[in-house]
Motif scaffolding. Structure first.
Motif, mmCIF file in Angstrom:
data_model
loop_
_atom_site.group_PDB
_atom_site.id
_atom_site.type_symbol
_atom_site.label_atom_id
_atom_site.label_comp_id
_atom_site.label_asym_id
_atom_site.label_seq_id
_atom_site.Cartn_x
_atom_site.Cartn_y
_atom_site.Cartn_z
ATOM 1 N N ASN A 20 -1.500 -27.563 10.582
ATOM 2 C CA ASN A 20 -1.771 -26.826 9.347
ATOM 3 C C ASN A 20 -2.850 -25.759 9.516
ATOM 4 N N MET A 21 -2.836 -25.105 10.677
ATOM 5 C CA MET A 21 -3.940 -24.189 10.983
ATOM 6 C C MET A 21 -3.881 -22.877 10.183
ATOM 7 N N ILE A 22 -2.740 -22.557 9.576
ATOM 8 C CA ILE A 22 -2.667 -21.309 8.811
ATOM 9 C C ILE A 22 -3.545 -21.409 7.563
ATOM 10 N N ALA A 23 -3.710 -22.612 7.055
ATOM 11 C CA ALA A 23 -4.692 -22.899 6.000
ATOM 12 C C ALA A 23 -4.625 -21.944 4.823
ATOM 13 N N GLY A 24 -3.420 -21.696 4.331
ATOM 14 C CA GLY A 24 -3.295 -20.885 3.119
ATOM 15 C C GLY A 24 -3.201 -19.389 3.333
ATOM 16 N N ARG A 25 -3.261 -18.932 4.593
ATOM 17 C CA ARG A 25 -3.204 -17.477 4.822
ATOM 18 C C ARG A 25 -1.877 -16.872 4.351
ATOM 19 N N GLY A 26 -0.812 -17.666 4.398
ATOM 20 C CA GLY A 26 0.479 -17.167 3.909
ATOM 21 C C GLY A 26 0.410 -16.863 2.422
ATOM 22 N N PHE A 27 -0.262 -17.714 1.675
ATOM 23 C CA PHE A 27 -0.395 -17.476 0.234
ATOM 24 C C PHE A 27 -1.351 -16.328 -0.037
ATOM 25 N N ILE A 28 -2.399 -16.246 0.802
ATOM 26 C CA ILE A 28 -3.324 -15.123 0.632
ATOM 27 C C ILE A 28 -2.582 -13.807 0.899
ATOM 28 N N ALA A 29 -1.665 -13.828 1.869
ATOM 29 C CA ALA A 29 -0.883 -12.616 2.149
ATOM 30 C C ALA A 29 -0.073 -12.222 0.914
ATOM 31 N N LEU A 30 0.434 -13.205 0.183
ATOM 32 C CA LEU A 30 1.170 -12.899 -1.050
ATOM 33 C C LEU A 30 0.242 -12.274 -2.092
ATOM 34 N N ALA A 31 -0.994 -12.781 -2.131
ATOM 35 C CA ALA A 31 -1.970 -12.188 -3.046
ATOM 36 C C ALA A 31 -2.296 -10.760 -2.626
ATOM 37 N N VAL A 32 -2.389 -10.545 -1.316
ATOM 38 C CA VAL A 32 -2.647 -9.205 -0.781
ATOM 39 C C VAL A 32 -1.554 -8.245 -1.262
ATOM 40 N N LEU A 33 -0.330 -8.727 -1.225
ATOM 41 C CA LEU A 33 0.816 -7.928 -1.638
ATOM 42 C C LEU A 33 0.703 -7.543 -3.115
ATOM 43 N N THR A 34 0.299 -8.514 -3.921
ATOM 44 C CA THR A 34 0.198 -8.264 -5.360
ATOM 45 C C THR A 34 -0.948 -7.305 -5.666
ATOM 46 N N VAL A 35 -2.123 -7.584 -5.071
ATOM 47 C CA VAL A 35 -3.262 -6.704 -5.309
ATOM 48 C C VAL A 35 -2.967 -5.309 -4.757
ATOM 49 N N GLY A 36 -2.227 -5.258 -3.647
ATOM 50 C CA GLY A 36 -1.880 -3.980 -3.044
ATOM 51 C C GLY A 36 -0.729 -3.292 -3.750
ATOM 52 N N ASN A 37 -0.260 -3.873 -4.851
ATOM 53 C CA ASN A 37 0.740 -3.225 -5.685
ATOM 54 C C ASN A 37 2.032 -2.908 -4.935
ATOM 55 N N LEU A 38 2.440 -3.779 -4.046
ATOM 56 C CA LEU A 38 3.689 -3.621 -3.274
ATOM 57 C C LEU A 38 3.726 -2.287 -2.535
ATOM 58 N N ASN A 39 2.561 -1.844 -2.087
ATOM 59 C CA ASN A 39 2.460 -0.568 -1.403
ATOM 60 C C ASN A 39 1.771 -0.808 -0.061
ATOM 61 N N PRO A 40 2.292 -0.246 1.060
ATOM 62 C CA PRO A 40 1.684 -0.537 2.363
ATOM 63 C C PRO A 40 0.208 -0.167 2.434
ATOM 64 N N LEU A 41 -0.169 0.983 1.890
ATOM 65 C CA LEU A 41 -1.571 1.379 1.956
ATOM 66 C C LEU A 41 -2.424 0.502 1.053
ATOM 67 N N GLY A 42 -1.858 0.148 -0.090
ATOM 68 C CA GLY A 42 -2.560 -0.777 -0.985
ATOM 69 C C GLY A 42 -2.764 -2.118 -0.306
ATOM 70 N N ALA A 43 -1.735 -2.557 0.441
ATOM 71 C CA ALA A 43 -1.842 -3.830 1.153
ATOM 72 C C ALA A 43 -2.949 -3.757 2.194
ATOM 73 N N LEU A 44 -3.091 -2.604 2.828
ATOM 74 C CA LEU A 44 -4.160 -2.437 3.820
ATOM 75 C C LEU A 44 -5.523 -2.668 3.167
ATOM 76 N N GLY A 45 -5.749 -1.997 2.033
ATOM 77 C CA GLY A 45 -7.015 -2.150 1.328
ATOM 78 C C GLY A 45 -7.249 -3.593 0.918
ATOM 79 N N ALA A 46 -6.207 -4.191 0.339
ATOM 80 C CA ALA A 46 -6.357 -5.565 -0.148
ATOM 81 C C ALA A 46 -6.597 -6.527 1.001
ATOM 82 N N ALA A 47 -5.900 -6.323 2.133
ATOM 83 C CA ALA A 47 -6.064 -7.215 3.280
ATOM 84 C C ALA A 47 -7.493 -7.122 3.813
ATOM 85 N N LEU A 48 -8.034 -5.911 3.858
ATOM 86 C CA LEU A 48 -9.411 -5.758 4.338
ATOM 87 C C LEU A 48 -10.381 -6.502 3.427
ATOM 88 N N LEU A 49 -10.118 -6.425 2.127
ATOM 89 C CA LEU A 49 -10.964 -7.112 1.161
ATOM 90 C C LEU A 49 -10.946 -8.626 1.402
#
Lengths: 310, 505
Positions: free
Chosen positions: A222-251
């Motif tokens: 279980n080493m991913i420890a929720g990163r898959g769900f965080i990636a989904l949050a990144v997608l939402t905060v990034g507004n389904l946009n690649p550049l937005g996802a970049l910003g959100a992922a950095l955050l």
């Protein structure tokens, strides 16, 4: 202080990269109207397959490729259930998560045994990019990283380009908004959805390999420890946009880096609180605190109207 | 005069429904061919087969004398067939040009070439006199413009056989005229046009030949010159259609419903109603007429308590009911026939008893404390099924198994067998066949003749004109004016397009 900051930002880039890889993968499927919440499970499978591939071949790149393929293969199950069989996506995604946790644990025990010491594997280590790594500030943050970070930097603009500047990208965006309309102009909605889901699985597998072979260099349960769900949050905060996802992922990556810093800095704050940071951020993000217009594709349904008589 | 299209012996069966049975259709090149029939006569199914959306169980299709196999919309497009669906197949968040070229290959494939596409778009738009800019988002276009965009979408793919499914349902009378002028132009240029409709008037004014479908089969194919509306209605429904209902003379009495400067927001937070003033009296049907989406839904939701009023007030029999709970409003004898039968009118998965008792189950005599009084309930339900001629095997039948007309009769019965001061009826006959429509209309007139107040909301002009005593035209959340049913259609059309009453003369 300057050095501290540089080290912190470099760590943030390193920890945000797997989130970004997974988010960039899930992005196309989400745009096409199917969000795969099975990212966590696919990343776990990618993590073990990557380690195993590297262990047997001695080459981390072979491991990463196998990890990606294993993610793609897993997502094919999801695609079949959702697109062909018309099952409800969140339930299938949950199934993939449970499947991934089980399969990765079993594989790890079969391959490496029950013993506590993991073998040394060939992993991705830091490579300084000639010239660029000598740049002030940006050099140490961006160009003294592991090779998968560079791969991500290269594919990010490509993903953006494909989505907004190609016919395929237009189709993907349109399919998510109105699949019926797409069918009437002769677009094969099923194949678009299959393609985007499998591509998403490929990227999640790679993101999993990143965690087990670049962030760390071994596999634990279980080493991913929720990163898959965080990636989904990144997608939402990034507004389904690649550049937005970049910003959100950095955050979010920064949140994780803060957590590590707090744990070792001895501030007296119990480390459990520090560890909460990325997850607390995810909750805040999804509750709309960031006040981003949360975009989601208009359709979440099952595409084909053929011979349905409605 | 060569034959453009021949469909031979087409059969299409759905589970429990025969949609098309041995249908033969012949369409001549360059004509406007009307496909006339009631709801459920199989017109749309037949055209969906031609467009490759359905595959027929039997039958053959010939285009220009060649036998063709159309197994997908892609194949239909390749053969030069274009279809404008009743519900537009556009993507609101994309631009006009993106919608038009969606799924097409550009010269720079796989790259998008929007500049080149926009140039083609503009020249084609100019050629056919469409006033649409390529770079606007579709969500900002009017319904009429969206329809033209759909036609453009077909033309840019090289369609020379154009199918339009109920194209006038969403248009103002002026837009209807504009559409048909354009279709005539297209026909003169050699395009062949198939028009799906159930409106006799349109058929008589705009088509060259007519094929009438009834119950999935072809009843007749005629030249327009050789027929008349009476004959067509006989072919279509088996008898003449009532155009005027018998009504008691108009005798409005006490004020029942009064809206003062009523405003509210839509689901998306935009201002949907902007200060509506209206009055409905006992013994009166007030018709609200307008193109879909101009605030009708919000108006009804405000009165029934389903959405929040942001400004203004609603008075019922002199009492302020603004922002009351829906049940409090129901208890003040307001009945409501909702616009979407399936979403709001009935619960499809529940049986007739449950649906009929939905508002009264907790009240005496149907409940004593928490115990339901099944004898009373069953007698009410059985009476209703009898009185409203609901065709059902039993009162325990699931709603989903009833036809649309019978579902609507259940709704109507439920709403009208209560104590009733105000009846709000929204699209009461939507999707119903002629028989059921007439039945529902007569019942609504009965309510009015019984000295109750009726608020009728419809986008069907004929329905509004046939039933209303007064007509209020709504546009963009405002009332453009109040007229009598003797109004000129032309004037009504201008008001529906946003002209205030005093500006139309």
């Amino acid at each position: 202080m300057y050095n501290e900051a540089i080290i912190f930002f470099a760590a943030a880039v390193r920890t945000s990269t797997p989130l970004l890889i997974a988010a960039l993968g899930l992005l196309y499927g989400s745009r096409a109207g199917i969000r795969n919440i099975g990212a966590e499970g696919m990343m776990l499978i990618g993590a073990i397959v990557g380690v195993a591939g590297s262990y047997y071949t001695g080459n981390p790149w072979v491991g990463a490729l196998l990890a990606s393929l294993s993610g793609a293969l897993t997502s094919l199950i999801f695609a079949f259930l959702v697109v062909t069989a018309g099952a409800y996506p969140p339930v299938c995604g949950t199934a993939i998560n449970l499947f991934g946790l089980g399969v990765s644990t079993v594989l790890a025990r079969v391959i490496f045994g029950m013993n506590t010491t993991m073998p040394i594997i060939a992993s991705f280590s830091k490579i300084n990019v000639p010239l660029l790594s000598k740049l002030p500030v940006l050099g140490p943050i961006l160009f003294q990283q592991n090779p998968l970070v560079y791969v991500t930097i290269i594919i990010l603009p490509m993903i953006h380009y494909v989505l907004f500047k190609t016919e395929l990208g237009l189709k993907i965006r349109a399919v998510g908004e109105n699949p019926k309309a797409c069918e009437t102009v002769g677009i094969n909605v099923c194949s678009i959805r299959y393609g985007t889901i499998v591509y998403g699985g490929f990227m999640c597998g790679l993101a999993g390999a990143y965690v087990s072979m670049a962030l760390l260099s071994f596999f634990t349960e279980n080493m991913i420890a929720g990163r898959g769900f965080i990636a989904l949050a990144v997608l939402t905060v990034g507004n389904l946009n690649p550049l937005g996802a970049l910003g959100a992922a950095l955050l979010f990556g920064a949140g994780e880096a803060v957590q590590y810093r707090l744990q070792v800095s001895g501030t007296g704050v119990p480390y459990q609180f520090a560890m909460m940071i990325p997850y607390a951020m995810t909750l805040l993000a999804l509750s709309g605190i960031f006040k981003k217009p949360v975009k989601s594709s208009a359709s979440n349904g099952i595409p084909t109207m053929k011979n349905r008589g409605d | 005069m060569s034959t453009k299209l021949q469909m031979k012996n087409i059969c299409k069966y759905f589970p429990e429904v025969v949609a098309n049975k041995n249908v033969d259709l012949e369409v001549i090149k360059g004509e406007i061919h009307a496909l006339l029939g009631e709801n459920g006569a199989g017109k749309t199914t037949l055209m969906n087969i031609l467009y490759g959306l359905y595959s027929p169980n039997a039958g053959e299709i010939y285009l220009d004398g060649q036998k063709v196999l159309i197994d997908s919309p892609r194949a239909a497009i390749r053969l030069g067939i274009g279809m404008v669906h009743q519900h537009f197949m556009l993507i609101p968040s994309l631009t006009a040009v993106e919608n038009v070229i969606l799924g097409m290959k550009s010269a720079k494939s796989p790259r998008l070439d929007l500049q080149e596409a926009a140039a083609r778009f503009s020249s084609l738009a100019k050629q056919y006199g469409f006033n649409i800019q390529p770079w606007v988002k579709v969500s900002t276009l009017t319904v009429g413009q969206q329809q033209r965009l759909e036609i453009l979408k077909a033309l840019i793919r090289g369609a020379d056989l154009l199918i339009l499914d109920e194209p006038t349902a969403v248009l103002t009378p002026q837009e209807v005229d504009g559409l048909f002028i354009m279709l005539k132009k297209l026909a003169i240029k050699g395009h062949t046009i198939i028009l799906i409709t159930h409106k006799l008037k349109e058929v008589m004014s705009f088509s060259d030949r007519i094929t009438v479908l009834r119950g999935g089969s072809v009843v007749a194919t005629l030249k327009k010159e050789d027929t008349n509306p009476e004959e067509l209605s006989k072919f279509m429904v088996g008898r003449e259609i009532i155009e005027e209902y018998a009504k008691a003379s108009y005798n409005p009495q006490d004020l029942v419903l009064e809206l003062n400067k009523l405003s509210c927001n839509s689901d998306r937070g935009l201002e949907a109603l902007k200060g509506i003033d209206l009055q409905v009296h006992k013994g009166e049907i007030l018709g609200i007429c307008g193109v879909d989406g101009n605030g009708q839904t919000e108006l009804v939701d405000c009165i029934t308590g389903l959405t929040r009023v942001t400004n203004g007030e609603i008075l019922l029999n002199g009492e302020n009911i603004t922002n009351m709970h829906p049940r409090e409003i129901i208890d003040r004898n307001v009945s409501h026939i909702p616009e979407d039968r399936h979403k709001r009118g009935v619960v499809l998965a529940m049986n007739l008893i449950e649906n009929i008792m939905m508002m009264d189950y907790y009240k005496p005599p149907y409940a004593k404390g928490i115990v339901l009084q099944w004898k009373k309930i069953e007698s009410r339900v059985d009476n209703l099924i009898n009185d409203y001629q609901v065709k059902t095997p039993s009162s325990k039948e699931i709603m989903n198994n009833l036809s649309g007309g019978n579902q609507q009769k259940v709704v109507l019965g439920r709403e009208m067998t209560r104590d009733l001061d105000l009846l709000i009826a929204m699209h009461p006959a939507r999707g119903l066949d002629v028989g059921a429509t007439e039945y529902i209309h007569k019942k609504i007139i009965e309510v009015r003749d019984d000295a109750k107040a009726v608020l009728l909301i419809s986008t069907e002009l004929d329905e509004i004109l046939a039933l209303s005593d007064k007509i209020a035209v709504i546009y963009g959340g405002e009332i453009m004016g109040i007229v009598t049913p003797q109004v000129q259609i032309h004037e009504l059309g201008l008001m529906m397009a946003g002209a205030k009453k005093n500006q139309t003369n």
